[in-house]
Scaffold this motif. Structure first.
Motif, PDB file in Angstrom:
ATOM      1  N   MET A   1     -15.744   4.634  16.464  1.00  0.00           N
ATOM      2  CA  MET A   1     -14.974   3.972  15.404  1.00  0.00           C
ATOM      3  C   MET A   1     -15.949   3.391  14.401  1.00  0.00           C
ATOM      4  O   MET A   1     -16.879   2.666  14.762  1.00  0.00           O
ATOM      5  N   THR A   2     -15.739   3.708  13.154  1.00  0.00           N
ATOM      6  CA  THR A   2     -16.657   3.256  12.114  1.00  0.00           C
ATOM      7  C   THR A   2     -16.316   1.836  11.675  1.00  0.00           C
ATOM      8  O   THR A   2     -15.147   1.511  11.432  1.00  0.00           O
ATOM      9  N   ALA A   3     -17.351   0.992  11.635  1.00  0.00           N
ATOM     10  CA  ALA A   3     -17.120  -0.395  11.207  1.00  0.00           C
ATOM     11  C   ALA A   3     -16.783  -0.440   9.733  1.00  0.00           C
ATOM     12  O   ALA A   3     -17.276   0.358   8.934  1.00  0.00           O
ATOM     13  N   SER A   4     -15.934  -1.404   9.376  1.00  0.00           N
ATOM     14  CA  SER A   4     -15.569  -1.585   7.963  1.00  0.00           C
ATOM     15  C   SER A   4     -16.754  -2.123   7.194  1.00  0.00           C
ATOM     16  O   SER A   4     -17.534  -2.941   7.710  1.00  0.00           O
ATOM     17  N   PRO A   5     -16.953  -1.672   5.973  1.00  0.00           N
ATOM     18  CA  PRO A   5     -18.056  -2.212   5.164  1.00  0.00           C
ATOM     19  C   PRO A   5     -17.830  -3.680   4.854  1.00  0.00           C
ATOM     20  O   PRO A   5     -16.692  -4.146   4.778  1.00  0.00           O
ATOM     21  N   PRO A   6     -18.928  -4.422   4.724  1.00  0.00           N
ATOM     22  CA  PRO A   6     -18.769  -5.861   4.429  1.00  0.00           C
ATOM     23  C   PRO A   6     -18.088  -6.066   3.081  1.00  0.00           C
ATOM     24  O   PRO A   6     -18.230  -5.264   2.160  1.00  0.00           O
ATOM     25  N   ALA A   7     -17.356  -7.167   2.973  1.00  0.00           N
ATOM     26  CA  ALA A   7     -16.670  -7.486   1.723  1.00  0.00           C
ATOM     27  C   ALA A   7     -17.706  -7.820   0.656  1.00  0.00           C
ATOM     28  O   ALA A   7     -18.739  -8.444   0.938  1.00  0.00           O
ATOM     29  N   PRO A   8     -17.464  -7.383  -0.575  1.00  0.00           N
ATOM     30  CA  PRO A   8     -18.403  -7.700  -1.647  1.00  0.00           C
ATOM     31  C   PRO A   8     -18.426  -9.200  -1.909  1.00  0.00           C
ATOM     32  O   PRO A   8     -17.430  -9.893  -1.699  1.00  0.00           O
ATOM     33  N   PRO A   9     -19.565  -9.721  -2.322  1.00  0.00           N
ATOM     34  CA  PRO A   9     -19.640 -11.161  -2.609  1.00  0.00           C
ATOM     35  C   PRO A   9     -18.722 -11.508  -3.767  1.00  0.00           C
ATOM     36  O   PRO A   9     -18.491 -10.697  -4.660  1.00  0.00           O
ATOM     37  N   PRO A  10     -18.166 -12.719  -3.758  1.00  0.00           N
ATOM     38  CA  PRO A  10     -17.285 -13.125  -4.868  1.00  0.00           C
ATOM     39  C   PRO A  10     -18.064 -13.167  -6.171  1.00  0.00           C
ATOM     40  O   PRO A  10     -19.245 -13.506  -6.202  1.00  0.00           O
ATOM     41  N   THR A  11     -17.381 -12.812  -7.241  1.00  0.00           N
ATOM     42  CA  THR A  11     -18.036 -12.817  -8.555  1.00  0.00           C
ATOM     43  C   THR A  11     -18.186 -14.221  -9.115  1.00  0.00           C
ATOM     44  O   THR A  11     -18.990 -14.462  -9.998  1.00  0.00           O
ATOM     45  N   SER A  12     -17.399 -15.145  -8.624  1.00  0.00           N
ATOM     46  CA  SER A  12     -17.511 -16.539  -9.068  1.00  0.00           C
ATOM     47  C   SER A  12     -17.121 -17.449  -7.918  1.00  0.00           C
ATOM     48  O   SER A  12     -16.420 -17.038  -6.992  1.00  0.00           O
ATOM     49  N   ALA A  13     -17.579 -18.688  -7.973  1.00  0.00           N
ATOM     50  CA  ALA A  13     -17.266 -19.643  -6.919  1.00  0.00           C
ATOM     51  C   ALA A  13     -15.790 -20.000  -6.972  1.00  0.00           C
ATOM     52  O   ALA A  13     -15.202 -20.070  -8.043  1.00  0.00           O
ATOM     53  N   PRO A  14     -15.167 -20.181  -5.805  1.00  0.00           N
ATOM     54  CA  PRO A  14     -13.751 -20.561  -5.817  1.00  0.00           C
ATOM     55  C   PRO A  14     -13.581 -21.933  -6.461  1.00  0.00           C
ATOM     56  O   PRO A  14     -14.484 -22.770  -6.412  1.00  0.00           O
ATOM     57  N   PRO A  15     -12.436 -22.163  -7.092  1.00  0.00           N
ATOM     58  CA  PRO A  15     -12.223 -23.461  -7.731  1.00  0.00           C
ATOM     59  C   PRO A  15     -12.250 -24.575  -6.697  1.00  0.00           C
ATOM     60  O   PRO A  15     -11.760 -24.410  -5.579  1.00  0.00           O
ATOM     61  N   SER A  16     -12.833 -25.692  -7.071  1.00  0.00           N
ATOM     62  CA  SER A  16     -12.910 -26.817  -6.143  1.00  0.00           C
ATOM     63  C   SER A  16     -11.550 -27.495  -6.046  1.00  0.00           C
ATOM     64  O   SER A  16     -10.766 -27.496  -6.991  1.00  0.00           O
ATOM     65  N   ALA A  17     -11.282 -28.042  -4.881  1.00  0.00           N
ATOM     66  CA  ALA A  17     -10.005 -28.727  -4.672  1.00  0.00           C
ATOM     67  C   ALA A  17      -9.951 -29.979  -5.539  1.00  0.00           C
ATOM     68  O   ALA A  17     -10.970 -30.642  -5.749  1.00  0.00           O
ATOM     69  N   PRO A  18      -8.770 -30.297  -6.047  1.00  0.00           N
ATOM     70  CA  PRO A  18      -8.674 -31.488  -6.909  1.00  0.00           C
ATOM     71  C   PRO A  18      -8.946 -32.772  -6.134  1.00  0.00           C
ATOM     72  O   PRO A  18      -8.504 -32.935  -4.998  1.00  0.00           O
ATOM     73  N   MET A  19      -9.674 -33.671  -6.770  1.00  0.00           N
ATOM     74  CA  MET A  19      -9.901 -34.996  -6.200  1.00  0.00           C
ATOM     75  C   MET A  19      -8.689 -35.891  -6.428  1.00  0.00           C
ATOM     76  O   MET A  19      -8.372 -36.745  -5.617  1.00  0.00           O
ATOM     77  N   MET A  20      -8.056 -35.701  -7.593  1.00  0.00           N
ATOM     78  CA  MET A  20      -6.874 -36.474  -7.968  1.00  0.00           C
ATOM     79  C   MET A  20      -5.925 -35.568  -8.736  1.00  0.00           C
ATOM     80  O   MET A  20      -6.359 -34.702  -9.491  1.00  0.00           O
ATOM     81  N   ARG A  21      -4.637 -35.809  -8.555  1.00  0.00           N
ATOM     82  CA  ARG A  21      -3.625 -35.053  -9.294  1.00  0.00           C
ATOM     83  C   ARG A  21      -2.404 -35.958  -9.470  1.00  0.00           C
ATOM     84  O   ARG A  21      -2.352 -37.058  -8.918  1.00  0.00           O
ATOM     85  N   GLU A  22      -1.432 -35.452 -10.231  1.00  0.00           N
ATOM     86  CA  GLU A  22      -0.232 -36.238 -10.503  1.00  0.00           C
ATOM     87  C   GLU A  22       0.430 -36.684  -9.205  1.00  0.00           C
ATOM     88  O   GLU A  22       0.581 -35.921  -8.259  1.00  0.00           O
ATOM     89  N   GLY A  23       0.811 -37.965  -9.172  1.00  0.00           N
ATOM     90  CA  GLY A  23       1.410 -38.556  -7.980  1.00  0.00           C
ATOM     91  C   GLY A  23       0.460 -39.455  -7.223  1.00  0.00           C
ATOM     92  O   GLY A  23       0.894 -40.282  -6.416  1.00  0.00           O
ATOM     93  N   ALA A  24      -0.863 -39.298  -7.476  1.00  0.00           N
ATOM     94  CA  ALA A  24      -1.851 -40.154  -6.816  1.00  0.00           C
ATOM     95  C   ALA A  24      -1.775 -41.566  -7.378  1.00  0.00           C
ATOM     96  O   ALA A  24      -1.316 -41.800  -8.496  1.00  0.00           O
ATOM     97  N   GLN A  25      -2.247 -42.517  -6.599  1.00  0.00           N
ATOM     98  CA  GLN A  25      -2.308 -43.896  -7.069  1.00  0.00           C
ATOM     99  C   GLN A  25      -3.409 -44.640  -6.328  1.00  0.00           C
ATOM    100  O   GLN A  25      -3.837 -44.222  -5.257  1.00  0.00           O
ATOM    101  N   GLY A  26      -3.871 -45.720  -6.947  1.00  0.00           N
ATOM    102  CA  GLY A  26      -4.918 -46.501  -6.316  1.00  0.00           C
ATOM    103  C   GLY A  26      -6.056 -46.825  -7.261  1.00  0.00           C
ATOM    104  O   GLY A  26      -5.984 -46.589  -8.477  1.00  0.00           O
TER     105      GLY A  26
END
Length: 224
Positions: A1-26
């Motif tokens: 059984m032939t192994a699947s080729p590795p996935a190509p590297p992402p072309t850009s970094a994934p977006p970072s998770a938001p630190m704050m968004r609507e509804g936050a408070q403090g």
């Protein structure tokens, strides 16, 4: 059984998770709003609540800096904002009024005056052109408008009760007939979802109590 080729590297970094968004408070939201105000993108005073106005302000800042304008604070957005602003002072983080105080009417700049702006919905107690204290206020409705002009405090009544409307008016300082500056429990509970019968309502009981002790009969009241 032939192994699947590795996935190509992402072309850009994934977006970072938001630190704050609507509804936050403090405290972090309060700092965000103060920094946005420094940057010219937030025309209210900090509240500590991330609502639609804050979302729109963040989007405007992001658009100006070439960032994704989604109104959510990512690490990139926070870094760009903090690089262009300074650490807010306590006075900037905890201002006495919801909206910034208006430029005072020229009549407020001499002597002792209650300087009351309908535009900013604020009262500033001023002595010789300097703001000693300030507080949010609301006014009469279209049917019972608060009169504008220059007046004087005619009399004071600490525990006043309106016989016309059968309602308490603590710390009342009358300036034009039956119109007075006074504490309003309704304003404290319901904010601007209501109006007075012509008086200038204050919702901060502690501030109006302190003001009542300082103001003397005859001193200026400017409503503009």
């Amino acid at each position: 059984m032939t192994a699947s080729p590795p996935a190509p590297p992402p072309t850009s970094a994934p977006p970072s998770a938001p630190m704050m968004r609507e509804g936050a408070q403090g405290e972090r939201v309060r700092e965000l709003q103060a920094r946005l105000r420094q940057a010219g993108h937030f025309d209210l005073n900090p509240t500590g609540y991330y609502g639609p106005v804050t979302t729109a302000s963040v989007s405007a800042f992001q658009k100006r800096r070439g960032l994704t304008a989604d109104g959510q604070v990512t690490r990139d957005t926070w870094s760009a904002l903090t690089a262009r602003t300074r650490t807010p002072t306590r006075a900037e983080l905890y201002p006495p009024t919801t909206r910034p105080i208006s430029d005072p009417d020229p009549r407020c700049l001499t002597g002792r005056a209650l300087c009351i702006s309908k535009e900013s919905r604020t009262l500033a107690w001023m002595i010789d052109g300097k703001v000693v204290s300030a507080m949010d206020v609301r006014f009469g409705s279209e049917l019972t408008p608060t009169r504008e002009g220059e007046f004087g405090v005619t009399f004071k009544s600490r525990d006043h009760h309106s016989t016309i409307y059968d309602t308490p008016m603590p710390y009342a300082m009358f300036f034009s007939g039956g119109q007075a500056v006074h504490y309003s429990a309704d304003f404290a509970a319901n904010g601007y979802n209501g109006a007075s019968h012509g008086c200038v309502n204050v919702r901060d009981r502690e501030r109006i109590a302190a003001l009542f002790e300082q103001v003397r009969v005859g001193e200026k009241v400017i409503v503009y």
